[in-house]
Enzyme design. Structure first.
Site, mmCIF file in Angstrom:
data_model
loop_
_atom_site.group_PDB
_atom_site.id
_atom_site.type_symbol
_atom_site.label_atom_id
_atom_site.label_comp_id
_atom_site.label_asym_id
_atom_site.label_seq_id
_atom_site.Cartn_x
_atom_site.Cartn_y
_atom_site.Cartn_z
ATOM 1 N N HIS A 62 0.846 -1.201 0.000
ATOM 2 C CA HIS A 62 0.000 0.000 0.000
ATOM 3 C C HIS A 62 0.878 1.246 0.000
ATOM 4 C CE1 HIS A 62 0.847 -0.519 4.253
ATOM 5 N NE2 HIS A 62 0.151 0.525 4.621
ATOM 6 N N HIS A 64 1.183 3.861 1.963
ATOM 7 C CA HIS A 64 1.647 4.581 3.157
ATOM 8 C C HIS A 64 3.169 4.714 3.110
ATOM 9 C CE1 HIS A 64 -2.097 3.896 5.903
ATOM 10 N NE2 HIS A 64 -2.164 5.028 5.236
ATOM 11 N N ASP A 66 5.656 4.488 5.140
ATOM 12 C CA ASP A 66 6.598 3.513 5.731
ATOM 13 C C ASP A 66 6.712 2.247 4.886
ATOM 14 O OD1 ASP A 66 3.909 3.075 6.634
ATOM 15 O OD2 ASP A 66 4.618 1.809 8.273
ATOM 16 N N HIS A 67 5.943 2.185 3.780
ATOM 17 C CA HIS A 67 6.009 1.007 2.902
ATOM 18 C C HIS A 67 6.507 1.347 1.499
ATOM 19 C CE1 HIS A 67 3.794 -1.632 5.742
ATOM 20 N NE2 HIS A 67 3.494 -0.438 6.218
ATOM 21 N N HIS A 139 -7.424 -2.147 5.891
ATOM 22 C CA HIS A 139 -6.548 -1.103 6.426
ATOM 23 C C HIS A 139 -7.162 0.245 6.047
ATOM 24 C CE1 HIS A 139 -2.899 0.427 8.080
ATOM 25 N NE2 HIS A 139 -2.346 0.804 6.946
ATOM 26 N N ASP A 210 -0.115 -4.015 5.937
ATOM 27 C CA ASP A 210 -0.835 -3.512 7.116
ATOM 28 C C ASP A 210 -2.281 -3.999 7.012
ATOM 29 O OD1 ASP A 210 1.502 -2.309 7.705
ATOM 30 O OD2 ASP A 210 0.757 -0.250 7.653
ATOM 31 N N HIS A 268 6.410 -5.331 11.642
ATOM 32 C CA HIS A 268 5.715 -4.039 11.713
ATOM 33 C C HIS A 268 5.432 -3.730 13.190
ATOM 34 C CE1 HIS A 268 2.656 -0.929 10.687
ATOM 35 N NE2 HIS A 268 3.344 -0.817 9.573
HETATM 36 ZN ZN LIG Z 1 2.814 0.552 8.050
HETATM 37 ZN ZN LIG Z 2 -0.305 1.454 6.577
#
Ligand SMILES: [Zn+2]
Ligand SMILES: [Zn+2]
Length: 305
Positions: A62, A64, A66-67, A139, A210, A268
């Site tokens: 996804h 976001h 942090d990914h 998510h 996530d 995570h």
């Molecule tokens: Zn994340």
């Molecule tokens: Zn996320």
């Protein structure tokens, strides 16, 4: 299959944990694949024998930060080093716009072919040695988890058996390898089937993104490995004023008791869990319901299956 967990932190990196990324290498393949690419993933890759020249596929769960925020730097470095092999990037809708916008605004012209493939619904991607199932997760934005199903591996030719019988090497071995029936000069009949070991079943690996509902992976029961987020303990999650859509260790244990992975890896991890004692708390919660092999991931952890 060799799996290296490059980053294991949730949301932000910590001193000991970088954000999400998992590298997967298949046996007998020189190229490798990356699942998610949080900030600084290219620095994590440098701490392993993996090379970004041989990176062939990136699967993003996804959008976001942090990914995915590490992908821009990784692409730029791969370009600056004049890599010329094509790179495929898969991920949810918006991926193309995100990559193309950053590349256009920063004048990034890549010397290699970049194929961007947006996944819009649950689907199966077919590769030479495996199939990849994109599973829609639960998510705050569109997220896919990925399930790798390796193809059955052909049985090995039992060369020792042929040698022991005094059979001459050469074309005869080729025929036996192909499971053909062979008649020798003295009239002996050899059945190729007896010289090839039975095929080995391929491995199944779940790489979750996530997600607040790990039971979405229930259709893939008994995988060899399941890597799934367990951002909080349930006790800490209860205390959160704003609830983010993540899985607790307690919830993951309950789901894992149904999915029955041969090995379960928690990743995570919220930055609040820094000490070994904190990690123990997460493990304790999972083990309330799951009595199989389970570990909490750490950066650069390697798993061979
Ligand atoms: Zn994340
Ligand atoms: Zn996320």
């Amino acid at each position: 299959m060799k799996i290296t967990i490059l980053g294991t932190s949730a949301g932000i990196p910590t001193k000991n944990r970088n954000v999400s990324a998992v590298a997967v290498q298949f046996q007998n393949e020189r190229e490798w694949s990356l699942f998610d690419c949080g900030e600084s993933t290219q620095k994590q890759i440098m701490k392993t024998p993996l090379s970004i020249f041989k990176l062939k596929n990136i699967f993003i769960t996804h959008l976001h930060g942090d990914h995915i925020y590490g992908i821009f730097g990784l692409l730029a470095s791969r370009g600056l080093q004049k890599a010329d092999s094509p790179l495929n990037v898969f991920g949810p809708k918006g991926l193309k716009e995100m990559l193309q916008t950053v590349m256009r605004l920063s004048g990034l012209n890549l010397p290699f072919e970049l194929n961007i493939v947006e996944i819009e619904r649950e689907e199966v991607l077919v590769f030479k040695n495996y199939e990849l199932f994109a599973v829609r997760l639960s998510h705050s934005i569109t997220t896919f988890g990925y399930v790798i199903k390796e193809r059955e591996k052909e049985g090995r030719f039992m060369v020792e058996k042929a040698r022991k019988m005094g059979l001459p090497e050469g074309p005869l071995y080729g025929k036996l390898k192909r499971k053909e029936r062979v008649v020798l000069m003295d009239g002996t009949i050899l059945d190729g089937d007896g010289f090839v070991a039975p095929p080995k079943p391929g491995k199944t690996v779940i790489i979750g993104g996530d997600n607040d509902d790990p039971l979405l992976f229930l259709p893939f029961k008994n995988p060899d490995l399941m890597i799934h987020e367990a951002t909080y303990t349930s006790r800490d999650f209860e205390k959160l004023q704003k609830k983010y859509r993540h899985t607790t260790a307690l919830q993951l244990g309950i789901a894992a008791s149904e999915i029955s992975p041969k090995k379960l890896i928690l990743t995570h991890i919220s930055p609040r869990y820094e000490s070994e004692k904190d990690v123990e708390e997460l493990l304790k919660e999972v083990k309330l319901n799951f009595d199989g092999d389970v570990e909490v991931a750490y950066d650069l952890m390697q798993i061979e299956i």
